[in-house]
Design an enzyme around this catalytic site. Sequence first.
Site, PDB file in Angstrom:
ATOM      1  N   SER A 151     -94.416 -53.731 -52.838  1.00  0.00           N
ATOM      2  CA  SER A 151     -94.703 -53.049 -51.574  1.00  0.00           C
ATOM      3  C   SER A 151     -94.349 -53.953 -50.380  1.00  0.00           C
ATOM      4  O   SER A 151     -93.228 -54.439 -50.296  1.00  0.00           O
ATOM      5  CB  SER A 151     -96.164 -52.589 -51.568  1.00  0.00           C
ATOM      6  OG  SER A 151     -96.357 -51.574 -50.624  1.00  0.00           O
ATOM      7  N   ASP A 313     -93.978 -42.307 -56.619  1.00  0.00           N
ATOM      8  CA  ASP A 313     -94.409 -43.006 -55.412  1.00  0.00           C
ATOM      9  C   ASP A 313     -94.006 -42.211 -54.167  1.00  0.00           C
ATOM     10  O   ASP A 313     -92.826 -41.959 -53.949  1.00  0.00           O
ATOM     11  CB  ASP A 313     -93.733 -44.392 -55.399  1.00  0.00           C
ATOM     12  CG  ASP A 313     -94.224 -45.288 -54.279  1.00  0.00           C
ATOM     13  OD1 ASP A 313     -94.926 -44.808 -53.368  1.00  0.00           O
ATOM     14  OD2 ASP A 313     -93.895 -46.490 -54.323  1.00  0.00           O
ATOM     15  N   HIS A 346     -97.664 -44.989 -56.079  1.00  0.00           N
ATOM     16  CA  HIS A 346     -97.377 -46.283 -55.467  1.00  0.00           C
ATOM     17  C   HIS A 346     -98.175 -47.404 -56.153  1.00  0.00           C
ATOM     18  O   HIS A 346     -97.640 -48.487 -56.408  1.00  0.00           O
ATOM     19  CB  HIS A 346     -97.725 -46.212 -53.979  1.00  0.00           C
ATOM     20  CG  HIS A 346     -97.289 -47.403 -53.193  1.00  0.00           C
ATOM     21  ND1 HIS A 346     -95.967 -47.738 -53.022  1.00  0.00           N
ATOM     22  CD2 HIS A 346     -97.999 -48.357 -52.530  1.00  0.00           C
ATOM     23  CE1 HIS A 346     -95.882 -48.838 -52.283  1.00  0.00           C
ATOM     24  NE2 HIS A 346     -97.101 -49.232 -51.979  1.00  0.00           N
TER      25      HIS A 346
END
Lengths: 369, 369
Positions: A151, A313, A346
């Site tokens: 991320s 995601d 995610h």
Amino acid sequence: MLIAKKVFLTKEYTFGSGKTVPIEAGYETYGTLNADRDNVILVCHYFSATSHAAGVYTDKDAAPGWWDGLIGPGKALDTNRYFIVCMDNLCNVQWKNPMVTTTGPASVNRETGRPYGMEFPPFSCRDVVEVQKQLLESLGISRLHAVVGPSLGGMIALQWAVSYPDLLEHCIGVITNAKNPAITSFQLQHAVRAIQLDPNWRGGMYYGRREPEEGLRMAAQMMYTGAFQPDFYEEQFQGRIEQDVYYSSLARASFEKQMDEVIQNNARLVDANHWLYTCRATMYQDVSRGFPSMEAALARIQADVLLISCEQDVLQPAHYSRKTVEQLRALGKRAEFYSFSSPNGHMAGVLDTHLFEEEIRRCISRQLA
Amino acid sequence: MLIAKKVFLTKEYTFGSGKTVPIEAGYETYGTLNADRDNVILVCHYFSATSHAAGVYTDKDAAPGWWDGLIGPGKALDTNRYFIVCMDNLCNVQWKNPMVTTTGPASVNRETGRPYGMEFPPFSCRDVVEVQKQLLESLGISRLHAVVGPSLGGMIALQWAVSYPDLLEHCIGVITNAKNPAITSFQLQHAVRAIQLDPNWRGGMYYGRREPEEGLRMAAQMMYTGAFQPDFYEEQFQGRIEQDVYYSSLARASFEKQMDEVIQNNARLVDANHWLYTCRATMYQDVSRGFPSMEAALARIQADVLLISCEQDVLQPAHYSRKTVEQLRALGKRAEFYSFSSPNGHMAGVLDTHLFEEEIRRCISRQLA
């Protein structure tokens, strides 16, 4: 692995914006630096995480660091071979976590004796890279075997590959992108504005007074509800809505109260301004800033690049990374894309490391020509 | 089609909550009621829409009603055959639109001479069904050939099928569900809390003072950014982020200012409390309320059911509707599911009527045994 937290200090760090501030940053290391100092992997942490990427502080810790599935003896990021470093980001959101050392709006400005508030210079991933580089230099490290992160951590890894192309051999970004997707920027913008809308925010100078709890709660919930697949929330927050909720203009249903508890627990250690600054750093991240095009930025990369996405995601949709890898290959670079499926969306980048650990192991082990 | 707005009045309507209030509701009709009064289709509107589902008011109108692609002579909802009715929902969000007539928190309470504010009784889809039923009865209509609607309008259509199973032959829900998905409820909850967090909201009594513009802006943007696929925002809000945005703690990038303009335009006719009430009605909607299970509620349905979803819809994910149709079939009901692909995501239910008009035509034309 029993881990000790360390702290790096710079007397002065000059941000991209030109403002100079003394910086403290906590960090952890796993494994042993070899004599040639060429076995170093830098792990960069995600938005709401800390430098506690692996291991435990004591035998009594409830859970190990956030990427313990990948980092340790014999694991994909093998501490028997590599010396792994992870640093608390600038303006780390967990300001109230006693194991975090970071400098940001909540820190006291020595010139005024008061917290910086909004006077603190905004940071970008480039600033995180610069401070990490100074930390590594302080340890006598000038080259990296790899930079890896999920991320926001992956955005920092990609920024390394563009900013210092000759200093790293491998760059691995998980659930991340070279430029933050517009839709995610709008979600982060909501979070920023929710904090600012809270009357307790007071232009960022709420220290010593009531904190903007409701704005921060909304900001944190905004991220939490984007982090998983829709079915996750159906399963976690089930239950029928109480009859009196339908008959009141203001009552909250039990599923809302349940979410409040989850978020209150998640945000318990967070400073709202640090969250706001980290939102801004994420929403505006773009490795091509200052370059005529994304291709021009990617053309600088010399590292072997591996991008890993979860197909479910919604915050960092897989097809953006797929496209970046295509662009890198069209530029003649060594780049690979790998995607997997998980209902964790995610969060799979942190929760489901078993679904991509072999890809990381294979990439890291490869010797470059 | 040149359309005239009409207004329905009830001297007193008793909400599900037990509170009685006089109600005004604007409505439009398209086509002609036949002698048997059995050619009636009720169209229910979505969250931010109005009863202006088709046609234009004057030759100079910039655009026709929101489902004009489906409603008109020879169209799927054929005004040569059917008499079509669409009513402004209770607490219609477009309070400031001169063509909308609705009763809600912004309406003046005749007992106090002031707007109701939060004293106005909360409504549910069941209340909308009851007021629509009273409107239809005032027109001498006691049976419906079909009830049709997208999103919240589809929830109202499904509520009709459960509440008055013997009064309708066909029930068509587009981009909708029998129960609002948890993830979408949390997005709507954000919207509610954003309005309430705005200091100008003042417990809902902002009338005659500054309105909670920023809270409403956040609430409206929240829905807008869930309405399309991620790529939509990439294409619409492109452009590089200005250098000074990186160097400021507060500056907004041009893509954010661009979104502000879009939202300001979208929310120009909206009353924040009406938005808040409509959020609550949507987030808590569940046709199985009061029944021991969803199966028990669906078991009441006698209408032919068609549910249409867009596979890219994140607000009303297709698989929930697919499951409802499976449940209906397992109960021995006539039910069909149809899905299509569109980058417009949720908004495809309004913008891409050409992708499902034939399905609606076929369902509507079928005579039931």
